[in-house]
Scaffold this motif. Structure first.
Motif, PDB file in Angstrom:
ATOM      1  N   ILE A 109       0.837  -1.202   0.000  1.00 33.87           N
ATOM      2  CA  ILE A 109       0.000   0.000   0.000  1.00 33.87           C
ATOM      3  C   ILE A 109       0.874   1.255   0.000  1.00 33.87           C
ATOM      4  N   THR A 132       0.635   3.976  -3.231  1.00 38.58           N
ATOM      5  CA  THR A 132      -0.206   5.137  -2.941  1.00 38.58           C
ATOM      6  C   THR A 132       0.547   6.131  -2.061  1.00 38.58           C
ATOM      7  N   ASP A 188       0.387   9.339   0.896  1.00 38.88           N
ATOM      8  CA  ASP A 188      -0.400   9.615   2.104  1.00 38.88           C
ATOM      9  C   ASP A 188      -1.720  10.276   1.747  1.00 38.88           C
ATOM     10  N   CYS A 213      -9.505  -0.605   0.132  1.00 36.51           N
ATOM     11  CA  CYS A 213      -8.989   0.672  -0.387  1.00 36.51           C
ATOM     12  C   CYS A 213      -7.837   0.434  -1.354  1.00 36.51           C
ATOM     13  N   PHE A 214      -6.924  -0.464  -0.983  1.00 33.94           N
ATOM     14  CA  PHE A 214      -5.805  -0.787  -1.855  1.00 33.94           C
ATOM     15  C   PHE A 214      -6.293  -1.339  -3.193  1.00 33.94           C
ATOM     16  N   ALA A 248      -8.372  -1.388   4.807  1.00 31.06           N
ATOM     17  CA  ALA A 248      -7.189  -1.060   4.013  1.00 31.06           C
ATOM     18  C   ALA A 248      -7.080  -1.919   2.757  1.00 31.06           C
ATOM     19  N   ARG A 280      -4.147   7.734   0.281  1.00 32.51           N
ATOM     20  CA  ARG A 280      -4.695   6.834   1.297  1.00 32.51           C
ATOM     21  C   ARG A 280      -5.776   7.532   2.114  1.00 32.51           C
TER      22      ARG A 280
END
Length: 230
Positions: free
Chosen positions: A126, A130, A132, A149-150, A146, A135
């Motif tokens: 991650i 990506t 900060d 999202c990833f 997470a 994220r």
């Protein structure tokens, strides 16, 4: 890009079901497709290839006109399929495990589907693909874990590669494309859907031109070259 009058369509399904519906490959695949199919050693990978190519022809005929046998696709190694048919058309195909998806349209587009599967070293991966800011954007826009999202981030960037070209390393690890949230389809150039344990992403400059064909409303995103991000 001028997207006035743009149209796009998307379909997804199960590899085993779509492949079972396909006519004998020799009756509809191009020479390059048959050569590519013959070079695939694993039955599961062969089924994915057949399902994707059959779904593409069915959608092209339904959305753009003609019959499925009026459309031909190339299958060069490490290259997206080139479509030949009654009218010009853009096409993108993707598959993951037993899911297959296809998008066609009158404007450039890129499609990707990925399974939300646990990975070793997920936190490091991650962090590698990506920023900060991305994220934080993904977490606030999706309000989920997470891993999910990833997977949204990965499919969005993969879809951008399929539409615009570029290298996997530069896009994923080099940060050449940045993900931002879009408030509506009108300021978006990408969208994602959560399909059970898979994420489907489409990169297109005209999300409002997309026929959802039974899909729920997507999450909208803006993919921006990193050099243009503030």
């Amino acid at each position: 890009m001028n997207t006035a009058g743009a149209r796009a369509w998307i379909r997804h399904g199960w590899v085993t079901e779509v492949a079972a519906l396909a006519a004998p490959c020799a009756t509809w695949m191009s020479d390059s497709e048959r050569a590519r199919l013959d070079a695939l050693p694993l039955p599961a990978r062969r089924a994915q290839f057949v399902a994707g190519r059959w779904l593409a022809r069915a959608l092209l005929a339904e959305a753009m006109g003609g019959q499925w046998h009026d459309w031909s696709l190339s299958a060069e190694a490490d290259a997206p399929p080139v479509v030949s048919g009654p009218v010009p058309a853009a096409l993108s195909i993707s598959h993951s495990t037993d899911r297959v998806a296809c998008a066609v349209g009158t404007v450039a587009l890129g499609l990707d589907i990925e399974a939300c599967r646990p990975r070793k070293g997920l936190d490091a991966l991650i962090a590698a693909v990506t920023t900060d800011d991305e994220r934080r954007t993904l977490a606030s826009h999706l309000d989920t874990d997470a891993l999910t999202c990833f997977t949204h981030a990965w499919t969005l960037k993969e879809a951008s590669i399929k539409r615009d070209g570029g290298g996997l390393f530069q896009t994923m690890l080099g940060g050449s494309v940045r993900i931002e949230a879009a408030t509506s389809m009108h300021d978006a150039n990408a969208c994602t859907w959560q399909l059970d344990d898979h994420v489907l992403a489409l990169c297109i400059d005209a999300p409002d031109a997309l026929s959802l064909n039974g899909l729920p409303l997507p999450r909208y995103w803006k993919l921006v070259p990193a050099t243009l991000s503030c």
